[in-house]
Structures are given as structure tokens and as C-alpha cells.
Design a protein around this motif. Structure first.
Motif, PDB file in Angstrom:
ATOM      1  N   TYR A   1       0.837  -1.203   0.000  1.00 17.87           N
ATOM      2  CA  TYR A   1       0.000   0.000   0.000  1.00 17.87           C
ATOM      3  C   TYR A   1       0.869   1.248   0.000  1.00 17.87           C
ATOM      4  CZ  TYR A   1       0.959   0.250   5.074  1.00 17.87           C
ATOM      5  OH  TYR A   1       1.576   0.334   6.299  1.00 17.87           O
ATOM      6  N   TRP A   2       0.231   2.391  -0.233  1.00 13.15           N
ATOM      7  CA  TRP A   2       0.926   3.672  -0.294  1.00 13.15           C
ATOM      8  C   TRP A   2       0.438   4.533   0.864  1.00 13.15           C
ATOM      9  CZ3 TRP A   2      -0.785   0.718  -4.162  1.00 13.15           C
ATOM     10  CH2 TRP A   2       0.127   0.351  -5.155  1.00 13.15           C
ATOM     11  N   GLN A   3       1.383   5.171   1.543  1.00 13.76           N
ATOM     12  CA  GLN A   3       1.036   5.947   2.727  1.00 13.76           C
ATOM     13  C   GLN A   3       1.450   7.407   2.553  1.00 13.76           C
ATOM     14  OE1 GLN A   3       2.028   4.141   6.428  1.00 13.76           O
ATOM     15  NE2 GLN A   3       1.567   5.946   7.645  1.00 13.76           N
ATOM     16  N   SER A   4       0.529   8.301   2.850  1.00 19.28           N
ATOM     17  CA  SER A   4       0.787   9.730   2.819  1.00 19.28           C
ATOM     18  C   SER A   4       0.269  10.319   4.121  1.00 19.28           C
ATOM     19  CB  SER A   4       0.071  10.374   1.632  1.00 19.28           C
ATOM     20  OG  SER A   4       0.211  11.784   1.671  1.00 19.28           O
ATOM     21  N   SER A   5       1.176  10.848   4.937  1.00 23.09           N
ATOM     22  CA  SER A   5       0.820  11.350   6.262  1.00 23.09           C
ATOM     23  C   SER A   5       0.111  10.246   7.039  1.00 23.09           C
ATOM     24  CB  SER A   5      -0.046  12.608   6.145  1.00 23.09           C
ATOM     25  OG  SER A   5       0.635  13.604   5.426  1.00 23.09           O
ATOM     26  N   ASP A   6      -1.130  10.480   7.444  1.00 25.41           N
ATOM     27  CA  ASP A   6      -1.843   9.468   8.218  1.00 25.41           C
ATOM     28  C   ASP A   6      -2.824   8.676   7.368  1.00 25.41           C
ATOM     29  OD1 ASP A   6      -3.504  11.583   7.715  1.00 25.41           O
ATOM     30  OD2 ASP A   6      -4.536  11.475   9.638  1.00 25.41           O
ATOM     31  N   LYS A   7      -2.765   8.846   6.045  1.00 29.79           N
ATOM     32  CA  LYS A   7      -3.684   8.150   5.157  1.00 29.79           C
ATOM     33  C   LYS A   7      -2.970   7.012   4.428  1.00 29.79           C
ATOM     34  CE  LYS A   7      -7.041  11.836   4.222  1.00 29.79           C
ATOM     35  NZ  LYS A   7      -8.185  11.070   4.736  1.00 29.79           N
ATOM     36  N   LYS A   8      -3.694   5.893   4.247  1.00 27.47           N
ATOM     37  CA  LYS A   8      -3.161   4.737   3.541  1.00 27.47           C
ATOM     38  C   LYS A   8      -4.073   4.413   2.366  1.00 27.47           C
ATOM     39  CE  LYS A   8      -1.292   2.811   7.835  1.00 27.47           C
ATOM     40  NZ  LYS A   8      -1.349   1.678   8.796  1.00 27.47           N
ATOM     41  N   PHE A   9      -3.456   4.031   1.259  1.00 23.50           N
ATOM     42  CA  PHE A   9      -4.215   3.755   0.041  1.00 23.50           C
ATOM     43  C   PHE A   9      -3.772   2.427  -0.564  1.00 23.50           C
ATOM     44  CE2 PHE A   9      -3.727   8.294   0.604  1.00 23.50           C
ATOM     45  CZ  PHE A   9      -4.972   8.832   0.296  1.00 23.50           C
ATOM     46  N   ILE A  10      -4.728   1.615  -1.039  1.00 21.10           N
ATOM     47  CA  ILE A  10      -4.364   0.410  -1.775  1.00 21.10           C
ATOM     48  C   ILE A  10      -4.374   0.685  -3.272  1.00 21.10           C
ATOM     49  CG2 ILE A  10      -5.162  -1.196  -0.004  1.00 21.10           C
ATOM     50  CD1 ILE A  10      -7.677  -1.655  -1.702  1.00 21.10           C
ATOM     51  N   ASN A  11      -4.755   1.895  -3.657  1.00 22.28           N
ATOM     52  CA  ASN A  11      -4.740   2.290  -5.051  1.00 22.28           C
ATOM     53  C   ASN A  11      -3.764   3.453  -5.221  1.00 22.28           C
ATOM     54  OD1 ASN A  11      -5.841   4.174  -7.372  1.00 22.28           O
ATOM     55  ND2 ASN A  11      -6.511   2.095  -7.833  1.00 22.28           N
ATOM     56  N   LYS A  12      -2.753   3.263  -6.051  1.00 21.66           N
ATOM     57  CA  LYS A  12      -1.711   4.277  -6.219  1.00 21.66           C
ATOM     58  C   LYS A  12      -2.266   5.566  -6.823  1.00 21.66           C
ATOM     59  CE  LYS A  12       2.943   4.811  -8.152  1.00 21.66           C
ATOM     60  NZ  LYS A  12       3.997   4.148  -8.962  1.00 21.66           N
ATOM     61  N   TYR A  13      -3.208   5.414  -7.741  1.00 23.68           N
ATOM     62  CA  TYR A  13      -3.813   6.594  -8.363  1.00 23.68           C
ATOM     63  C   TYR A  13      -4.473   7.474  -7.300  1.00 23.68           C
ATOM     64  CZ  TYR A  13      -7.098   9.362 -11.136  1.00 23.68           C
ATOM     65  OH  TYR A  13      -7.816  10.383 -11.680  1.00 23.68           O
ATOM     66  N   ASP A  14      -5.210   6.848  -6.396  1.00 23.14           N
ATOM     67  CA  ASP A  14      -5.869   7.615  -5.331  1.00 23.14           C
ATOM     68  C   ASP A  14      -4.846   8.301  -4.433  1.00 23.14           C
ATOM     69  OD1 ASP A  14      -8.346   6.849  -6.267  1.00 23.14           O
ATOM     70  OD2 ASP A  14      -8.544   5.175  -4.864  1.00 23.14           O
ATOM     71  N   ALA A  15      -3.736   7.610  -4.161  1.00 21.08           N
ATOM     72  CA  ALA A  15      -2.689   8.192  -3.315  1.00 21.08           C
ATOM     73  C   ALA A  15      -2.070   9.414  -3.986  1.00 21.08           C
ATOM     74  CB  ALA A  15      -1.621   7.150  -3.018  1.00 21.08           C
ATOM     75  N   LEU A  16      -1.795   9.309  -5.274  1.00 24.21           N
ATOM     76  CA  LEU A  16      -1.182  10.429  -5.998  1.00 24.21           C
ATOM     77  C   LEU A  16      -2.156  11.593  -6.141  1.00 24.21           C
ATOM     78  CD1 LEU A  16       0.770   8.487  -8.768  1.00 24.21           C
ATOM     79  CD2 LEU A  16       1.674   9.487  -6.662  1.00 24.21           C
ATOM     80  N   LEU A  17      -3.433  11.279  -6.332  1.00 21.59           N
ATOM     81  CA  LEU A  17      -4.446  12.329  -6.419  1.00 21.59           C
ATOM     82  C   LEU A  17      -4.544  13.075  -5.088  1.00 21.59           C
ATOM     83  CD1 LEU A  17      -6.557  13.471  -8.402  1.00 21.59           C
ATOM     84  CD2 LEU A  17      -8.223  11.917  -7.382  1.00 21.59           C
TER      85      LEU A  17
END
Length: 322
Positions: A11-27
């Protein structure tokens, strides 16, 4: 089960948010002016592994044990086969050890398989990506023909990704596979029809992918470090109907000794082989330098791939690969 922490692709993590979709993380980071997200791939497994176990068991034996582990875990095993060294070694790990494999599935564009196709001319002269389709003639079909004769009990399934998805569902496919690979991206979002069929019958189905050789990075003291890149797991996109049936044969968080031993053997080879050592990924290389010298680093990658096929697998016979 924590769907994020245990998602097969990481998964991709940004600050306190985690995403299983890279597109959503980059958005998310774009809309909120945040730094790039970090990629997490079962980090606790690698951090807590007992590294004193490294160099205690041969790779060939570890491949056998991994095949047994998967056989015991599932009712039905599908090997998604590309014809390359990685998936070929997975195949041999089952076949040569008498471990049952239920199905070999190949994702391909069937329009290229007709006798009168004008799409390409099979040849082994051109090894660039333009000649990728020749892998069918020299790396895939010969193996399938051999298996159909020697092991007729193994089902062989050819999934036509172009007719199934085509370019119409490209954006949808991008959301599924987390990676804009190339025009073939729809092939990463199709699976054997037997997987969904058997899952609906409450069968445990394992989708096995030959992902992947270890990625190594060297510090200034030439200590080697194993790392994972998010582009690797996209070659084995989880089937939405059977997410946790996805198995990366070599990036095995349930069998970390195999992953570490492959990295260990690769690191030893880098230090012994002058050509490999010169193309290692090292601390002083910056991202901007790679961008400025892309052809140089692409060549380095190809050198690593070609040599590691023989270092990590004793059954590779240099079949054609583009």
C-alpha cells in the motif's frame, strides 16, 4: 483482516492516510500539496526476520519448499506464465519436484496467433520491446507444447486480454492495476475464468506469479540492501474476486527466507562479477542522474536481469526474451 496492511500488492502511505490504489494516493497528495507517498510492502516481516538463517538452505530447496507451501494452502493452483525465466523457474519448481500444479494460464492477444497474421514476423534477431510478440514463438509455446505432452493433467488456459478488455476499459484497468504499463495494461486486469468459477464454489484458489528477482541497493561501504518497488507487483494484479489468493512466488512475505536468500545470492554475485558491480544501484546515484542518463540505466537494468537469470535459476537456457 486489515485490507490495507494485508493487501497483496502492498500500500501507499501519505501522512496518516493509507491507500491500496496508487492513483488515489497520488491524487490525494496532488490536491493537498503533500510530498510523494511512501510504498509499504509488509515492512514488519523484513524488519523482524532472523537473518542468521541466510545461507543455511540452498535456493533450489527453498523453491521446492515454497511450492509445497502453496500446494498445501490451496485447493487449486494457477500459474500465470509469461515464458520468462522467473515464471519458468516457478513451473520447474512444481514439475521437477512432483508437486501438483492444476493450471498454467497465459494472457495473450489471440489475434497474433493466427497462421496468416501480418502483425509481426517471429524472429530472434530483434530483442527490443518492438519484438515482444516473438516471445510466444520461442519462449511460451514450446513450453506449453512440452507440458501438454509430459503433464496432460495440467490445464492450459489462454486468456485473450485484447478481446476481453481491449482499449475501451483502459481507464478502468488503470484503476485496478495501479500502474500505467503500456498498451498492454488491459492484460493485467484479466484472469483465468476458472479462478472466479472455483471461488464461487468456495474453493481456495491460488494465483501464482513469478514476481520477482530481488532489487538491491548498495551504500558507500558496498553493503547491500533489499528493497521492493511498487511496479513489481503490478505484473500480478489481484483478481477482485479473489484478492487474497494472489501469491508472488519470490516476494513471499509468508516465506521470507526465500526472498532474503535470493537477495543474498544476488549480492554475492554483484561483489564477484565486475560487470555487475559496475551497474549496481548505489548511494551516490540521484534520481535526476537516472533521468538524465536513461539509456545508460536501462542498459544497466538489462545487464542485471540477464545475469541474475542464471545466478538465481539453474534451469534457464536463454530462451528468447525481448
Amino acid at each position: 483482516m486489515d485490507i490495507v496492511e494485508n493487501y497483496p500488492q502492498g500500500y501507499w502511505q501519505s501522512s496518516d492516510k493509507k491507500f491500496i490504489n496508487k492513483y488515489d494516493a497520488l491524487l490525494h497528495i496532488t490536491n493537498n500539496n503533500l510530498p510523494l507517498p511512501s510504498y509499504k510492502f509488509f515492512d514488519a516481516v523484513w524488519d523482524n526476520f532472523d537473518r542468521s538463517l541466510i545461507s543455511t538452505i540452498s535456493l533450489k530447496e527453498l523453491y521446492r519448499q515454497r511450492a509445497i507451501q502453496l500446494r498445501e494452502k490451496y485447493d487449486y493452483l494457477i500459474l500465470y506464465f509469461s515464458g520468462g525465466a522467473d515464471s519458468y523457474n516457478v513451473l520447474r519448481s512444481f514439475i521437477d519436484n512432483g508437486i501438483k500444479l492444476d493450471e498454467i494460464c497465459v494472457k495473450w492477444c489471440n489475434d497474433t496467433l493466427t497462421a496468416n497474421t501480418t502483425i509481426y514476423t517471429p524472429n530472434t534477431i530483434d530483442s527490443t520491446a518492438w519484438n515482444y510478440l516473438s516471445e510466444w514463438d520461442y519462449a511460451i509455446k514450446p513450453v506449453l507444447d512440452e507440458i501438454s505432452k509430459s503433464h496432460p493433467e495440467i490445464k492450459i488456459e489462454i486468456v485473450d486480454w485484447f478481446k476481453t478488455k481491449g482499449l475501451i476499459g483502459a481507464e478502468e484497468s488503470f484503476k485496478i492495476v495501479n500502474h500505467w504499463h503500456d498498451v498492454e495494461v488491459p492484460s493485467l486486469a484479466v484472469w483465468s475464468p476458472n479462478e472466479e468459477k472455483l471461488v464461487s464454489q468456495n474453493k481456495r484458489v491460488g494465483s501464482v506469479y513469478g514476481v520477482d528477482k530481488p532489487n538491491l541497493w548498495f551504500d558507500n561501504a558496498n553493503n547491500a540492501y533489499l528493497f521492493f518497488i511498487d511496479g513489481g507487483t503490478t505484473m500480478g494484479t489481484p483478481n477482485p474476486c479473489n484478492i487474497y489468493g494472489t501469491e508472488y512466488f519470490y516476494w513471499a512475505h509468508e516465506f521470507p527466507l526465500l526472498t532474503f536468500e535470493m537477495a543474498n545470492q544476488a549480492a554475492l554475485a554483484f561483489k564477484k562479477d565486475k560487470e555487475l558491480f559496475e551497474v549496481r544501484y548505489r548511494k551516490e546515484i540521484k534520481g535526476s542522474e537516472i533521468d538524465d542518463n536513461w539509456s545508460k540505466w536501462e542498459t544497466a537494468f538489462q545487464i542485471q536481469q540477464k545475469k541474475l537469470r542464471h545466478i538465481l535459476y539453474d534451469n534457464w537456457t536463454d530462451r528468447f526474451q525481448a
